[in-house]
Design a protein around this motif. Structure first.
Motif, PDB file in Angstrom:
ATOM      1  N   ALA B 307     107.695  49.559  63.006  1.00 50.25           N
ATOM      2  CA  ALA B 307     108.443  50.245  64.042  1.00 50.25           C
ATOM      3  C   ALA B 307     108.520  51.751  63.830  1.00 50.25           C
ATOM      4  N   ASP B 308     108.737  52.185  62.581  1.00 48.22           N
ATOM      5  CA  ASP B 308     109.063  53.605  62.376  1.00 48.22           C
ATOM      6  C   ASP B 308     107.918  54.411  61.773  1.00 48.22           C
ATOM      7  N   ALA B 309     106.706  53.931  61.808  1.00 46.20           N
ATOM      8  CA  ALA B 309     105.588  54.664  61.194  1.00 46.20           C
ATOM      9  C   ALA B 309     105.196  55.866  62.039  1.00 46.20           C
ATOM     10  N   ALA B 310     104.908  57.013  61.339  1.00 46.62           N
ATOM     11  CA  ALA B 310     104.471  58.208  62.054  1.00 46.62           C
ATOM     12  C   ALA B 310     103.089  57.986  62.668  1.00 46.62           C
ATOM     13  N   ASN B 311     102.283  57.239  61.953  1.00 43.04           N
ATOM     14  CA  ASN B 311     100.930  56.969  62.429  1.00 43.04           C
ATOM     15  C   ASN B 311     100.650  55.480  62.284  1.00 43.04           C
ATOM     16  N   ALA B 312     100.053  54.896  63.294  1.00 43.64           N
ATOM     17  CA  ALA B 312      99.671  53.486  63.208  1.00 43.64           C
ATOM     18  C   ALA B 312      98.437  53.255  64.069  1.00 43.64           C
ATOM     19  N   VAL B 313      97.482  52.526  63.522  1.00 44.36           N
ATOM     20  CA  VAL B 313      96.295  52.165  64.311  1.00 44.36           C
ATOM     21  C   VAL B 313      96.016  50.694  64.081  1.00 44.36           C
ATOM     22  N   GLN B 314      95.395  50.089  65.093  1.00 43.29           N
ATOM     23  CA  GLN B 314      95.067  48.689  64.944  1.00 43.29           C
ATOM     24  C   GLN B 314      93.576  48.562  64.605  1.00 43.29           C
ATOM     25  N   GLY B 315      93.279  47.537  63.828  1.00 40.60           N
ATOM     26  CA  GLY B 315      91.870  47.281  63.496  1.00 40.60           C
ATOM     27  C   GLY B 315      91.713  45.845  63.081  1.00 40.60           C
ATOM     28  N   LYS B 316      90.526  45.566  62.534  1.00 37.12           N
ATOM     29  CA  LYS B 316      90.192  44.199  62.202  1.00 37.12           C
ATOM     30  C   LYS B 316      89.694  44.197  60.751  1.00 37.12           C
ATOM     31  N   VAL B 317      90.165  43.225  59.959  1.00 37.90           N
ATOM     32  CA  VAL B 317      89.771  43.182  58.550  1.00 37.90           C
ATOM     33  C   VAL B 317      88.279  42.830  58.451  1.00 37.90           C
ATOM     34  N   LEU B 318      87.543  43.720  57.793  1.00 35.81           N
ATOM     35  CA  LEU B 318      86.093  43.524  57.688  1.00 35.81           C
ATOM     36  C   LEU B 318      85.765  42.904  56.344  1.00 35.81           C
ATOM     37  N   ASP B 319      86.516  43.335  55.343  1.00 35.70           N
ATOM     38  CA  ASP B 319      86.169  42.959  53.985  1.00 35.70           C
ATOM     39  C   ASP B 319      87.401  43.123  53.108  1.00 35.70           C
ATOM     40  N   ILE B 320      87.491  42.316  52.092  1.00 37.47           N
ATOM     41  CA  ILE B 320      88.604  42.457  51.160  1.00 37.47           C
ATOM     42  C   ILE B 320      88.026  42.508  49.762  1.00 37.47           C
ATOM     43  N   ALA B 321      88.314  43.613  49.053  1.00 34.72           N
ATOM     44  CA  ALA B 321      87.880  43.702  47.658  1.00 34.72           C
ATOM     45  C   ALA B 321      89.071  43.395  46.780  1.00 34.72           C
ATOM     46  N   TYR B 322      88.996  42.279  46.069  1.00 32.72           N
ATOM     47  CA  TYR B 322      90.116  41.832  45.247  1.00 32.72           C
ATOM     48  C   TYR B 322      89.947  42.401  43.848  1.00 32.72           C
ATOM     49  N   LEU B 323      90.885  43.215  43.405  1.00 37.02           N
ATOM     50  CA  LEU B 323      90.745  43.879  42.104  1.00 37.02           C
ATOM     51  C   LEU B 323      91.766  43.361  41.104  1.00 37.02           C
ATOM     52  N   GLY B 324      92.383  42.221  41.424  1.00 38.05           N
ATOM     53  CA  GLY B 324      93.386  41.694  40.510  1.00 38.05           C
ATOM     54  C   GLY B 324      94.758  42.201  40.885  1.00 38.05           C
ATOM     55  N   ASN B 325      95.104  43.360  40.313  1.00 43.31           N
ATOM     56  CA  ASN B 325      96.419  43.911  40.615  1.00 43.31           C
ATOM     57  C   ASN B 325      96.503  44.437  42.050  1.00 43.31           C
ATOM     58  N   LEU B 326      95.373  44.849  42.569  1.00 39.43           N
ATOM     59  CA  LEU B 326      95.343  45.408  43.929  1.00 39.43           C
ATOM     60  C   LEU B 326      94.270  44.721  44.746  1.00 39.43           C
ATOM     61  N   SER B 327      94.380  44.919  46.051  1.00 41.32           N
ATOM     62  CA  SER B 327      93.259  44.551  46.923  1.00 41.32           C
ATOM     63  C   SER B 327      92.980  45.727  47.834  1.00 41.32           C
ATOM     64  N   THR B 328      91.723  45.964  48.067  1.00 39.94           N
ATOM     65  CA  THR B 328      91.362  47.016  49.021  1.00 39.94           C
ATOM     66  C   THR B 328      90.846  46.337  50.277  1.00 39.94           C
ATOM     67  N   TYR B 329      91.431  46.723  51.396  1.00 34.85           N
ATOM     68  CA  TYR B 329      91.027  46.137  52.682  1.00 34.85           C
ATOM     69  C   TYR B 329      90.168  47.140  53.413  1.00 34.85           C
ATOM     70  N   HIS B 330      89.054  46.665  53.882  1.00 32.94           N
ATOM     71  CA  HIS B 330      88.214  47.520  54.722  1.00 32.94           C
ATOM     72  C   HIS B 330      88.493  47.091  56.156  1.00 32.94           C
ATOM     73  N   VAL B 331      89.046  48.035  56.893  1.00 31.06           N
ATOM     74  CA  VAL B 331      89.478  47.693  58.249  1.00 31.06           C
ATOM     75  C   VAL B 331      88.664  48.495  59.250  1.00 31.06           C
ATOM     76  N   GLU B 332      88.081  47.772  60.192  1.00 28.55           N
ATOM     77  CA  GLU B 332      87.275  48.448  61.201  1.00 28.55           C
ATOM     78  C   GLU B 332      88.145  48.779  62.406  1.00 28.55           C
ATOM     79  N   LEU B 333      88.129  50.051  62.810  1.00 29.03           N
ATOM     80  CA  LEU B 333      88.919  50.499  63.958  1.00 29.03           C
ATOM     81  C   LEU B 333      88.093  50.305  65.221  1.00 29.03           C
TER      82      LEU B 333
END
Lengths: 361, 374, 291
Positions: B307-333
């Motif tokens: 609700a309160d984000a200064a910036n927000a965009v919608q996209g679709k998850v393309l890929d997920i890189a699982y690094l254990g402690n973190l995950s990096t999401y590649h999102v296509e706009l």
């Protein structure tokens, strides 16, 4: 399959043809023949001639005594011939295969008989003397007009040698020739066989050795002709070759040969057939070819050595037959001496003496 | 007790240990260092970071004395060191290959430099023992370099270069030959040793993580120039250029035109459904081309639009890189651009609210990104 | 099985090409000279027991009775030693220059070092006769430049022997040293300079020790053949040049004394075994160090 067979057949053919071609292997001194004679022999007989050269009797003798040299004709000098005959290194000549024997010169045959009694094993090829080659102008420049160029004093008097060393002196590296000369110079028998007499040559030779630039048995031909040296104690024909080379080059060098007036060594180079010669028949053909009067004359005319072939003398050029340095007059001939081979013990004394002279050790 | 921050470069009273003044180095036609001016202060751990061929090694070799500047001068404690040969400089170097003398023992390797000075024998022995202790090599003094492990060799090289207590220690890719685990341990060891000895370190590396870990300041280099010099935090949080932002860590770049929409605040028209809002101390004129650089971890990912984000965009998850402690999401706009967003895996993966092909919302604050000139 | 064959090959090689010939030479050295073919006795023709009982060490005793032999050994050792040192002094800078030359030049430089091997050794030594003789190129050149007014006598002296040996064996010195120097990491020299060495000190403390194996290999490769050298002293040396190779030749050819000649050869081999073993050790140590 056919390809393999073809190449096999071809290879066999090559082997067969090379095995079939008759060969004669001759081992002679370097610069010792008119090479056109070699082709002539091949043309006349259809035999392949393989011609190798050496420049020391010792090298030849080692090959002979080791056996299986592979040569059909070799050319040892007198004393070496004698020793190698006693070692059983040679086969008797089949004189029926040597019709040209009748051309030989009985005077030389007799003298060679000292080494090869009855001339059973060898024929004489060339003979000559061991003497002094001088570069006339240079020697006179060093020693003055009355330089004793025809005397052993030229090479055995240290006073002369000291002066000559400035322009260069070479000696044969042949103790069996230089030691007799030294003995002759001090009035001893040059053919002495006992160690005691032989050792008398040592002080004579040691006194002049420092002035000898090199003891070598073939380099002096060029050195003399080029003017690199002014005196060489060497073999008559070699020095005459040097004389002619210098004359041809027209380089202002004049060479003379002198058989020392005190007497000079007369030596004989003889052709013999090793006992294990692969082709004794071909060897006889070669000896007979060499004994042909015209062939022998051609050889002498080329190398400036006298030969033991009487019939060849009519074909010799005046330069050869008329030169007393090659065919000495009767008086000089009388003055020439021969030597006998040393036995093993004496040989060691001679070699040791020679090493001491050359290296001072 | 107040902790004083180590920042001599901010203190105009401080005299720099090393000064590059207008230094240019050319090899034939190739310009390795291009009119470079830079100060390095005592007790600093200064990292030269850049891709190969950027000139960082040349800078180090000029400090060591193996190369001379073509133009300009290098001052050490205020003295021009142009004509001083390497053996007369109070500078030592730890080589990338370690350059340990294979014919000498570890002990003799460390003593090598000391023996070239007029130090008495027992003092040399004491110093070598001290160095062995510092680098935990006391047991290996009698060994030859080929009889010890890679990590031990690295420590011998360090001990040898520190033995003469140089004013300045140069480290040329000092950890390059070690495996990752050992490298991380060694990084901390290096920092400890640097602090214990109080020596000024200049390290050359192409590994940004290493530079960030060990250095008090990092100089990012490119084509013979220093693009930015700053503390690791500043380099990371406030890169001064797209090059630096891109070189240090992961970054998303949104390219567009800026338009002021408040004090130190700009709307960036980058081609998305709505312009992004970003604050920037650096002024931009209206319509000026700008790059908005946002680190992936500063971008939140959620199934619903926050609700309160200064910036927000919608996209679709393309890929997920699982690094254990973190995950990096590649999102296509919808524009086709791919944005990376990172989130901590505080929950188990199976309970994840979104997966491949799911529509997601990406959001970030106005201060999350850095606005850069192109 | 295959292992056994693999091990057998070098041993058979050694047996056929070293031990058997050596045994023959050793046997001849225990024989007596004779006027026969071959010129020594006894031989296998006399039967085995007669052969064994006919052998003795007389010839070795003889070698101790004449000072010629040990003088020749000593003089050969001296000539070989001096030549090796000179070859090292000439070869090291050349190898160093090659190893420090730009990479693209090195094959060419290497080629230039190896090139003389394409010509017969004998011809190359003869070429030196032409260069060093009184009327040779060297003297003509020096006379022309006015450095000397009378030609130098170099040919037929020990100087010429040294020149000949150094020239002939130079590649054997250069190649192993070059191999060692080329492997040398340039950063080691920089490290030495960085730690306070001058150029010269770095050379003595790092370059020399690290090329030690190449130096040792090169020295042996020159020393061993130079010790028994015959051709060079006989072509370039004077009558005063005393070397064991020449003595061996004299025994063999002038005296026809194969037994004494063989005894001289056996002693020469014994002298050479020491440096050969040292050389082997060096090679072995180098291999171990590289593992």
């Amino acid at each position: 399959m056919t390809k393999t067979m073809l190449s096999t057949v071809a290879a066999l053919a090559v082997i067969a043809s090379s095995a079939m071609a008759e060969e004669v292997r001759v081992y002679n001194w370097s610069d010792y023949i008119d090479e056109s004679l070699l082709t002539k022999f091949e043309e006349e007989t259809g035999i392949d001639l393989i011609y190798d050269v050496f420049d020391s009797n010792e090298v030849l003798e080692t090959k002979m005594l080791a056996g299986s040299s592979g040569y059909d004709v070799v050319v040892p000098s007198g004393t070496f011939l004698q020793r190698q005959i006693s070692a059983g290194a040679f086969q008797k000549l089949d004189k029926s295969k040597l019709p040209n024997l009748e051309n030989m010169w009985d005077v030389i045959n007799d003298r060679v008989g000292k080494y090869d009694p009855g001339n059973e094993y060898a024929i004489n090829y060339m003979w000559g003397t061991t003497g002094i080659g001088v570069n006339v102008d240079k020697v006179k420049e060093v020693l003055g007009e009355d330089a004793p160029v025809d005397s052993l004093a030229l090479i055995f008097d240290p006073a002369n040698m000291e002066k000559l060393s400035a322009c260069g002196v070479h000696f044969l590296d042949a103790p069996a020739e230089i030691i007799p000369a030294a003995l002759n110079y001090i009035g001893e028998n040059p053919d002495a066989q006992d160690a005691e007499t032989i050792e008398k040559a040592e002080p004579v030779l040691t006194a002049i050795a420092p002035y000898v630039q090199k003891f070598h048995s073939s380099e002096y031909i060029n050195a003399l002709a080029n003017g690199d040296i002014c005196v060489a104690v060497g073999w008559s024909g070699d020095i005459l070759q040097a004389r002619d080379r210098a004359a041809e080059a027209d380089n202002g060098v004049t060479i003379e040969y002198h058989a020392p007036k005190e007497g000079a060594l007369m030596w004989f180079d003889n052709m013999a057939i090793p006992v294990d010669a692969p082709n004794p028949d071909g060897a006889h053909k070669f000896l007979n070819f060499i004994m042909d009067a015209q062939n022998m004359a051609a050889a002498s005319n080329y190398v400036y050595y006298a030969n033991g072939n009487l019939a060849s003398q009519e074909f010799l050029v005046e330069d050869v037959i008329g030169d007393t340095a090659i065919y000495p007059d009767a008086e000089t001939l009388e003055n020439l001496y021969t030597t006998s081979p040393y036995d093993a013990k004496t040989q060691r004394v001679v070699t040791r003496l020679w090493t001491k002279v050359k290296s001072g050790t | 007790m107040a902790q004083t921050v180590f920042a001599p470069w901010d203190d105009p009273q401080q005299k720099p240990l090393i000064q590059f003044v207008g230094v240019t180095k050319r090899f034939g036609d190739f310009v390795a260092i291009d009119d470079l001016t830079q100060d390095i202060y005592e007790r600093e751990f200064f990292a030269l970071l850049g891709p190969s061929g950027c000139g960082k090694t040349t800078m180090m070799r000029m400090l060591a004395g193996f190369e001379a500047p073509t133009e300009g001068s290098i001052l050490l404690s205020g003295q021009d060191i142009a004509g001083v040969p390497p053996n007369k400089r109070a500078v030592n170097m730890m080589f990338q290959s370690y350059a340990l003398f294979p014919h000498l023992t570890v002990w003799d390797n460390i003593a090598f430099g000391l023996r070239r000075s007029d130090m008495p024998k027992d003092a040399i022995a004491a110093r070598v023992e001290e160095m062995l202790k510092l680098t935990r090599l006391s047991k290996f003094g009698r060994r030859k370099p080929h009889q010890i492990s890679g990590g031990q060799r690295q420590r011998v090289a360090l001990a040898r270069s520190l033995a003469k207590a140089p004013k300045l220690l140069l480290l040329d890719e000092p950890l390059g030959a070690l495996d990752k685990k050992l490298r991380q341990d060694t990084q901390f060891e290096l920092m400890d040793i640097q602090e214990t000895t109080g020596t000024t370190f200049v390290i050359v590396t192409h590994d940004q993580e290493e530079a960030m870990t060990v250095a008090s300041r990092v100089a990012v280099m490119d084509e013979g120039r220093i693009i930015q010099v700053a503390t690791p935090e500043k380099i990371y949080e406030a890169p001064n250029s797209v090059y630096v932002a891109d070189f240090i860590g992961d970054v998303n770049i949104l390219e567009g035109t800026a338009k002021a929409n408040g004090p130190e605040s700009y709307a960036i028209d980058w081609g998305g459904a709505e312009p992004a809002t970003a604050t920037s101390a650096r002024p931009f004129s209206d319509g000026q081309k700008a790059h908005l650089a946002i680190r992936p971890e500063k971008i939140a990912i959620s199934a619903e639009r926050p609700a309160d984000a200064a910036n927000a965009v919608q996209g679709k998850v393309l890929d997920i890189a699982y690094l254990g402690n973190l995950s990096t999401y590649h999102v296509e706009l919808p524009t086709g651009q791919v944005i990376k967003a990172q989130s901590a895996n505080t929950r188990r993966v199976s309970r994840r609210a979104y997966t491949w092909e799911d529509p997601v919302w990406l959001s970030w604050s106005a201060t999350a990104g850095v606005l850069l000139e192109s | 099985m295959r292992r056994a064959v693999l091990i057998a090959v070098p041993y058979l090689w050694l047996l056929a090409l070293f031990l058997v010939p050596f045994a023959i030479v050793f046997k001849v050295s225990l024989s007596d000279t004779a006027l026969a073919i071959p010129p020594y006795t006894p031989t296998l023709k006399d039967g085995f027991s007669a052969l064994i009982s006919g052998l003795d060490f007389e010839n070795f005793v003889f070698l101790t009775q004449d000072d010629l032999y040990w003088k020749a050994y000593v003089s050969s050792l001296q000539i070989a030693f001096v030549s090796t040192i000179v070859t090292l002094l000439v070869g090291y800078p050349m190898a160093y220059g090659m190893a420090r030359a730009p990479e693209e030049w090195r094959p060419t430089l290497m080629m230039l070092v190896i090139l003389p091997f394409w010509t017969s050794f004998l011809i190359r030594v003869y070429a030196w006769v032409g260069i060093l003789s009184t009327e040779g190129f060297l003297n003509q050149f020096l006379l022309w430049t006015g450095i000397i007014d009378t030609p130098l006598t170099i040919l037929n002296t020990n100087w010429a022997v040294y020149i000949g040996i150094v020239y002939t064996y130079l590649p054997f010195m250069i190649l192993p040293i070059y191999a060692a120097l080329e492997r040398l990491d340039e950063s080691l020299i920089e490290a030495a300079e960085d730690l306070g060495c001058s150029r010269m000190q770095a050379f003595w403390l790092v370059t020399i020790p690290l090329s030690r194996n190449g130096i040792v290999a090169g020295c042996f490769l020159v020393f061993i053949p130079a010790l028994g050298e015959f051709v060079i002293p006989s072509l370039l040396g004077g009558s005063g040049t005393l070397m064991i190779g020449k003595v061996l030749f004299e025994e063999f050819f002038a005296n026809r004394d194969w037994p004494v000649a063989s005894a001289v050869a056996v002693i020469l081999l014994l002298i050479l075994i020491i440096p050969i073993i040292l050389f082997q050790r060096n090679e072995q140590r180098q291999q171990e160090a590289e593992q």
